[in-house]
Design a protein around this motif. Sequence first.
Motif, PDB file in Angstrom:
ATOM      1  N   UNK A  16       0.792  -1.228   0.000  1.00 40.14           N
ATOM      2  CA  UNK A  16       0.000   0.000   0.000  1.00 40.14           C
ATOM      3  C   UNK A  16       0.830   1.287   0.000  1.00 40.14           C
ATOM      4  N   UNK A  17       2.099   1.197   0.332  1.00 41.02           N
ATOM      5  CA  UNK A  17       2.951   2.390   0.340  1.00 41.02           C
ATOM      6  C   UNK A  17       3.428   2.761  -1.069  1.00 41.02           C
ATOM      7  N   UNK A  18       3.010   1.977  -2.057  1.00 38.93           N
ATOM      8  CA  UNK A  18       3.426   2.196  -3.441  1.00 38.93           C
ATOM      9  C   UNK A  18       2.216   2.500  -4.323  1.00 38.93           C
ATOM     10  N   UNK A  19       2.413   3.386  -5.293  1.00 45.21           N
ATOM     11  CA  UNK A  19       1.431   3.624  -6.346  1.00 45.21           C
ATOM     12  C   UNK A  19       1.847   2.724  -7.514  1.00 45.21           C
ATOM     13  N   UNK A  20       1.030   1.731  -7.828  1.00 42.96           N
ATOM     14  CA  UNK A  20       1.387   0.690  -8.791  1.00 42.96           C
ATOM     15  C   UNK A  20       0.530   0.826 -10.044  1.00 42.96           C
ATOM     16  N   UNK A  21       1.182   0.739 -11.213  1.00 39.01           N
ATOM     17  CA  UNK A  21       0.442   0.814 -12.462  1.00 39.01           C
ATOM     18  C   UNK A  21       1.179   0.082 -13.575  1.00 39.01           C
ATOM     19  N   UNK A  22       0.450  -0.162 -14.644  1.00 38.13           N
ATOM     20  CA  UNK A  22       1.004  -0.793 -15.835  1.00 38.13           C
ATOM     21  C   UNK A  22       0.909   0.210 -16.975  1.00 38.13           C
ATOM     22  N   UNK A  23       2.004   0.379 -17.693  1.00 38.87           N
ATOM     23  CA  UNK A  23       2.027   1.342 -18.794  1.00 38.87           C
ATOM     24  C   UNK A  23       1.284   0.794 -20.008  1.00 38.87           C
ATOM     25  N   UNK A  28       5.577  -2.590 -15.994  1.00 36.48           N
ATOM     26  CA  UNK A  28       5.018  -2.392 -14.658  1.00 36.48           C
ATOM     27  C   UNK A  28       5.884  -1.404 -13.896  1.00 36.48           C
ATOM     28  N   UNK A  29       5.228  -0.462 -13.184  1.00 37.28           N
ATOM     29  CA  UNK A  29       5.933   0.559 -12.419  1.00 37.28           C
ATOM     30  C   UNK A  29       5.281   0.744 -11.059  1.00 37.28           C
ATOM     31  N   UNK A  30       6.115   1.174 -10.113  1.00 41.51           N
ATOM     32  CA  UNK A  30       5.608   1.549  -8.793  1.00 41.51           C
ATOM     33  C   UNK A  30       6.467   2.683  -8.261  1.00 41.51           C
ATOM     34  N   UNK A  31       5.817   3.671  -7.685  1.00 39.91           N
ATOM     35  CA  UNK A  31       6.504   4.787  -7.026  1.00 39.91           C
ATOM     36  C   UNK A  31       6.022   4.864  -5.592  1.00 39.91           C
ATOM     37  N   UNK A  32       6.934   5.193  -4.715  1.00 39.39           N
ATOM     38  CA  UNK A  32       6.573   5.332  -3.303  1.00 39.39           C
ATOM     39  C   UNK A  32       5.580   6.469  -3.132  1.00 39.39           C
ATOM     40  N   UNK A  33       4.567   6.229  -2.305  1.00 33.33           N
ATOM     41  CA  UNK A  33       3.560   7.249  -2.014  1.00 33.33           C
ATOM     42  C   UNK A  33       4.076   8.169  -0.903  1.00 33.33           C
ATOM     43  N   UNK A  34       3.972   9.459  -1.129  1.00 35.60           N
ATOM     44  CA  UNK A  34       4.252  10.461  -0.100  1.00 35.60           C
ATOM     45  C   UNK A  34       5.523  10.177   0.679  1.00 35.60           C
ATOM     46  N   UNK A  35       6.561   9.767  -0.024  1.00 32.48           N
ATOM     47  CA  UNK A  35       7.835   9.500   0.642  1.00 32.48           C
ATOM     48  C   UNK A  35       8.958  10.100  -0.191  1.00 32.48           C
ATOM     49  N   UNK A  36       9.865  10.732   0.501  1.00 31.43           N
ATOM     50  CA  UNK A  36      11.064  11.242  -0.152  1.00 31.43           C
ATOM     51  C   UNK A  36      12.239  10.555   0.520  1.00 31.43           C
ATOM     52  N   UNK A  37      13.017   9.837  -0.253  1.00 33.75           N
ATOM     53  CA  UNK A  37      14.130   9.085   0.305  1.00 33.75           C
ATOM     54  C   UNK A  37      15.311   9.989   0.600  1.00 33.75           C
ATOM     55  N   UNK A  38      15.982   9.678   1.687  1.00 34.18           N
ATOM     56  CA  UNK A  38      17.201  10.411   2.040  1.00 34.18           C
ATOM     57  C   UNK A  38      18.377   9.838   1.241  1.00 34.18           C
TER      58      UNK A  38
END
Length: 72
Positions: A16-23, A28-38
């Motif tokens: 659930x912490x990922x926004x998952x989609x298919x192009x 297939x891609x997933x980006x972290x939701x509301x998270x900025x990595x250090x």
Amino acid sequence: MALPGHDLDRLRAAYPAWSIFRSDGGAYYASRRAARLSDEQIDAGFQQTVGADDVESFALLLQAQNELGMRP
């Protein structure tokens, strides 16, 4: 949309912490939701976005990122 062996809705529920989609091209891609990595997290192997051409590799990438997050 049902996929052989995997369902995008199941992956979304499992990560659930990922926004998952298919192009449109089928990747297939997933980006972290509301998270900025250090910088430290990136150096440790965390990725802001992951992608793969097949669902099996994609699921393994998400699992590996999840496991990284569980390390002390």
